[in-house]
Motif scaffolding. Sequence first.
Motif, mmCIF file in Angstrom:
data_model
loop_
_atom_site.group_PDB
_atom_site.id
_atom_site.type_symbol
_atom_site.label_atom_id
_atom_site.label_comp_id
_atom_site.label_asym_id
_atom_site.label_seq_id
_atom_site.Cartn_x
_atom_site.Cartn_y
_atom_site.Cartn_z
ATOM 1 N N ILE A 117 0.851 -1.183 0.000
ATOM 2 C CA ILE A 117 0.000 0.000 0.000
ATOM 3 C C ILE A 117 0.890 1.238 0.000
ATOM 4 O O ILE A 117 2.088 1.146 0.250
ATOM 5 N N LYS A 118 0.304 2.386 -0.287
ATOM 6 C CA LYS A 118 1.068 3.634 -0.299
ATOM 7 C C LYS A 118 1.477 4.011 1.119
ATOM 8 O O LYS A 118 0.768 3.714 2.080
ATOM 9 N N LEU A 119 2.609 4.700 1.221
ATOM 10 C CA LEU A 119 3.112 5.126 2.521
ATOM 11 C C LEU A 119 2.100 6.006 3.243
ATOM 12 O O LEU A 119 1.857 5.842 4.439
ATOM 13 N N CYS A 120 1.466 6.929 2.522
ATOM 14 C CA CYS A 120 0.494 7.826 3.159
ATOM 15 C C CYS A 120 -0.690 7.038 3.707
ATOM 16 O O CYS A 120 -1.232 7.366 4.768
ATOM 17 N N GLU A 121 -1.083 5.961 3.025
ATOM 18 C CA GLU A 121 -2.177 5.115 3.511
ATOM 19 C C GLU A 121 -1.766 4.374 4.785
ATOM 20 O O GLU A 121 -2.528 4.294 5.741
ATOM 21 N N ALA A 122 -0.549 3.857 4.801
ATOM 22 C CA ALA A 122 -0.048 3.155 5.991
ATOM 23 C C ALA A 122 0.036 4.108 7.175
ATOM 24 O O ALA A 122 -0.324 3.747 8.302
ATOM 25 N N MET A 123 0.481 5.337 6.926
ATOM 26 C CA MET A 123 0.578 6.322 8.001
ATOM 27 C C MET A 123 -0.807 6.692 8.531
ATOM 28 O O MET A 123 -1.002 6.832 9.742
ATOM 29 N N GLU A 124 -1.792 6.818 7.640
ATOM 30 C CA GLU A 124 -3.164 7.129 8.059
ATOM 31 C C GLU A 124 -3.767 5.983 8.872
ATOM 32 O O GLU A 124 -4.470 6.212 9.855
ATOM 33 N N ILE A 125 -3.493 4.749 8.462
ATOM 34 C CA ILE A 125 -3.991 3.587 9.203
ATOM 35 C C ILE A 125 -3.373 3.550 10.598
ATOM 36 O O ILE A 125 -4.070 3.346 11.593
ATOM 37 N N HIS A 126 -2.063 3.750 10.675
ATOM 38 C CA HIS A 126 -1.406 3.778 11.981
ATOM 39 C C HIS A 126 -1.993 4.889 12.854
ATOM 40 O O HIS A 126 -2.239 4.694 14.042
#
Length: 110
Positions: free
Chosen positions: A34-43
């Motif tokens: 997944i995109k980094l921004c998506e991973a950061m939003e999930i976290h």
Amino acid sequence: MDDLGLSEIELKILKYHKVMGADYSKLISHRFGIKLCEAMEIHKKLFNLGLLEKVSGSIIDYHTNIKRLKTIKHRNHTYYVLSRKGELFLREYEREFGDVEVDLKYPYKR
């Protein structure tokens, strides 16, 4: 069990942290494709829900298979780990709906 409205990928990331321990968003984005921004939003979402907590301390120890050999590294990222609330939520979720499947085969399995 509280209905937090988590997506499948969010549940998989919770399970990942349960199995693998502390990790950071960039590595999560790579491992789940997944995109980094998506991973950061999930976290960020899971942290705000209290399901994850940030790891304190600025140093991490990596142990190797060679006896008494370890590497000490300064953390360059924000590491997240499953909180007690996250553990209880995941346990109840899996009890009610079955195991959350996460593909952790080599090279990602520790």
